[in-house]
Write a protein that holds these residues in place. Sequence first.
Motif, PDB file in Angstrom:
ATOM      1  N   LYS A 190      -8.764  -1.827   3.893  1.00 41.24           N
ATOM      2  CA  LYS A 190      -9.448  -0.623   4.526  1.00 41.24           C
ATOM      3  C   LYS A 190      -8.915   0.035   5.683  1.00 41.24           C
ATOM      4  N   ALA A 191      -8.020  -0.841   6.340  1.00 42.73           N
ATOM      5  CA  ALA A 191      -7.028  -0.060   7.452  1.00 42.73           C
ATOM      6  C   ALA A 191      -6.073   1.040   6.917  1.00 42.73           C
ATOM      7  N   CYS A 192      -5.650   0.512   5.890  1.00 44.26           N
ATOM      8  CA  CYS A 192      -4.724   1.685   5.201  1.00 44.26           C
ATOM      9  C   CYS A 192      -5.567   2.695   4.874  1.00 44.26           C
ATOM     10  N   ASN A 193      -6.587   2.732   4.265  1.00 39.01           N
ATOM     11  CA  ASN A 193      -7.400   3.886   3.746  1.00 39.01           C
ATOM     12  C   ASN A 193      -7.777   4.572   5.125  1.00 39.01           C
ATOM     13  N   LEU A 194      -8.273   3.971   6.120  1.00 39.57           N
ATOM     14  CA  LEU A 194      -8.507   4.563   7.587  1.00 39.57           C
ATOM     15  C   LEU A 194      -7.243   5.383   7.775  1.00 39.57           C
ATOM     16  N   GLY A 195      -6.228   4.664   8.028  1.00 39.81           N
ATOM     17  CA  GLY A 195      -4.946   5.598   8.269  1.00 39.81           C
ATOM     18  C   GLY A 195      -4.616   6.785   7.620  1.00 39.81           C
ATOM     19  N   VAL A 214      -1.651  -3.562  10.351  1.00 40.14           N
ATOM     20  CA  VAL A 214      -1.424  -4.152   9.161  1.00 40.14           C
ATOM     21  C   VAL A 214       0.101  -4.598   9.076  1.00 40.14           C
ATOM     22  N   VAL A 215       1.042  -3.987   9.611  1.00 42.20           N
ATOM     23  CA  VAL A 215       2.584  -4.298   9.552  1.00 42.20           C
ATOM     24  C   VAL A 215       2.804  -5.433  10.326  1.00 42.20           C
ATOM     25  N   GLU A 216       1.997  -5.432  11.482  1.00 46.59           N
ATOM     26  CA  GLU A 216       2.088  -6.733  12.426  1.00 46.59           C
ATOM     27  C   GLU A 216       1.277  -7.791  12.101  1.00 46.59           C
ATOM     28  N   ALA A 217       0.753  -7.710  11.061  1.00 49.54           N
ATOM     29  CA  ALA A 217      -0.049  -8.805  10.419  1.00 49.54           C
ATOM     30  C   ALA A 217      -1.289  -9.175  11.598  1.00 49.54           C
ATOM     31  N   LYS A 218      -2.139  -8.267  12.071  1.00 48.58           N
ATOM     32  CA  LYS A 218      -3.110  -8.490  12.922  1.00 48.58           C
ATOM     33  C   LYS A 218      -4.329  -8.535  12.263  1.00 48.58           C
ATOM     34  N   LEU A 219      -4.467  -8.251  11.043  1.00 44.71           N
ATOM     35  CA  LEU A 219      -5.693  -8.183  10.226  1.00 44.71           C
ATOM     36  C   LEU A 219      -5.748  -8.963   9.081  1.00 44.71           C
ATOM     37  N   PRO A 220      -6.977  -9.501   8.737  1.00 48.32           N
ATOM     38  CA  PRO A 220      -7.123 -10.189   7.604  1.00 48.32           C
ATOM     39  C   PRO A 220      -6.629  -9.473   6.370  1.00 48.32           C
ATOM     40  N   GLY A 221      -5.890 -10.345   5.188  1.00 48.15           N
ATOM     41  CA  GLY A 221      -5.460  -9.249   4.239  1.00 48.15           C
ATOM     42  C   GLY A 221      -4.016  -8.927   4.656  1.00 48.15           C
ATOM     43  N   ARG A 226       1.076  -5.663  -0.970  1.00 47.04           N
ATOM     44  CA  ARG A 226       0.492  -4.334  -1.533  1.00 47.04           C
ATOM     45  C   ARG A 226      -0.165  -3.453  -0.240  1.00 47.04           C
ATOM     46  N   SER A 227      -0.795  -4.327   0.526  1.00 50.79           N
ATOM     47  CA  SER A 227      -1.109  -3.736   1.752  1.00 50.79           C
ATOM     48  C   SER A 227      -0.152  -3.249   2.742  1.00 50.79           C
ATOM     49  N   ARG A 228       0.474  -4.495   2.965  1.00 49.12           N
ATOM     50  CA  ARG A 228       1.942  -4.128   3.659  1.00 49.12           C
ATOM     51  C   ARG A 228       2.607  -3.029   3.372  1.00 49.12           C
ATOM     52  N   ASN A 229       3.111  -3.044   2.086  1.00 50.15           N
ATOM     53  CA  ASN A 229       3.903  -1.732   1.520  1.00 50.15           C
ATOM     54  C   ASN A 229       3.277  -0.610   1.721  1.00 50.15           C
ATOM     55  N   ARG A 230       2.058  -0.435   1.435  1.00 55.63           N
ATOM     56  CA  ARG A 230       1.434   0.426   1.769  1.00 55.63           C
ATOM     57  C   ARG A 230       1.429   1.220   3.008  1.00 55.63           C
ATOM     58  N   ALA A 231       0.969   0.240   3.824  1.00 55.01           N
ATOM     59  CA  ALA A 231       1.055   0.619   5.372  1.00 55.01           C
ATOM     60  C   ALA A 231       2.455   1.131   5.837  1.00 55.01           C
ATOM     61  N   GLU A 232       3.452   0.560   5.468  1.00 52.86           N
ATOM     62  CA  GLU A 232       4.834   0.856   5.521  1.00 52.86           C
ATOM     63  C   GLU A 232       4.989   2.179   5.051  1.00 52.86           C
ATOM     64  N   GLU A 233       4.783   2.489   3.981  1.00 47.83           N
ATOM     65  CA  GLU A 233       4.860   3.883   3.094  1.00 47.83           C
ATOM     66  C   GLU A 233       4.281   4.832   4.303  1.00 47.83           C
ATOM     67  N   LEU A 234       2.982   4.455   4.395  1.00 46.33           N
ATOM     68  CA  LEU A 234       2.103   5.622   5.238  1.00 46.33           C
ATOM     69  C   LEU A 234       2.897   6.039   6.693  1.00 46.33           C
TER      70      LEU A 234
END
Length: 293
Positions: A190-195, A214-221, A226-234
């Motif tokens: 959800k953090a990625c979608n918010l971003g 997300v990238v710094e692993a501060k959130l559950p998940g 997939r979430s980390r890759n998406r955050a990095e792409e954004l």
Amino acid sequence: MEKRINRSPGEKESLHAVYKVPSGDGPYVRAKHAQLVQKDPEAAIVLFWKAINAGDRVDSALKDMAVVMKQLDRTEEAIEAIMSFRGLCSRNAQESLDNVLIDLYKKCGKVDEQIDLLRRKLRLIYHGEAFNGKPTKTARSHGKKFQVSIKQETSRILGNLGWAYMQKTNYMAAEVVYRKAQMIDPDANKACNLGFCLIKQARYEEARSVLEEVVEAKLPGSEDIRSRNRAEELLLDLESRQPPSLLSNIVCLDLEDEFVHGLEDLESKWGPLRPKRLPIFEEISNFKNQLAC
């Protein structure tokens, strides 16, 4: 003519253990056998219809039939079946039927219907009517049972609602919903979608702050690749964007009045256990004030 298969007690017990086929010999049991053992979805649908007409485990028959229809891309037919026959089902079955409907609406692109149903489910939660008034419910996924709390269910529904608003490119409404979901039960997806919603509104620094969690692993998940890759792409996408102009900061984005009022009219409860007004409602009011033109 329908073919009946006579099986020994031991064979029936084995089928129940391996394929989760219920015991008995009614049309619902034969439908599950066709679905799970014979792998014949068309025959299963016919037998599910027979079960519904015969009053045989109607709650399960209608839900299972709709799921099989979805697998066969008979989505519109599945929606019509649920809407036509859910009145035959018990009160306890209505919530699971709603969940199937949401998936069906999503698959066939009925975004407005999906939004309406998700809002209604939120109202049930805030009025303490979800889960039959209990704080948790038993859910099943991939054959395993687990407990879901009102908190988790609320966040899940809000995540679905945010995604639906994203499909309508209403990123302001989606942002409000995702922020509320993150306040209740934060996670990396959800953090990625918010971003993404913040990027679409040219609020790049806010987006960067959200995605870096997300990238710094501060959130559950965050451990989900997939979430980390998406955050990095954004975040890479952010690097290629120009800082927003002053004009973009004062553009009045249209946050649906109906959406805002619908949330504000909800009972100010946290399920049946939290009587205080949720902070997100104050945040929504602040958004409206900030966007006044």
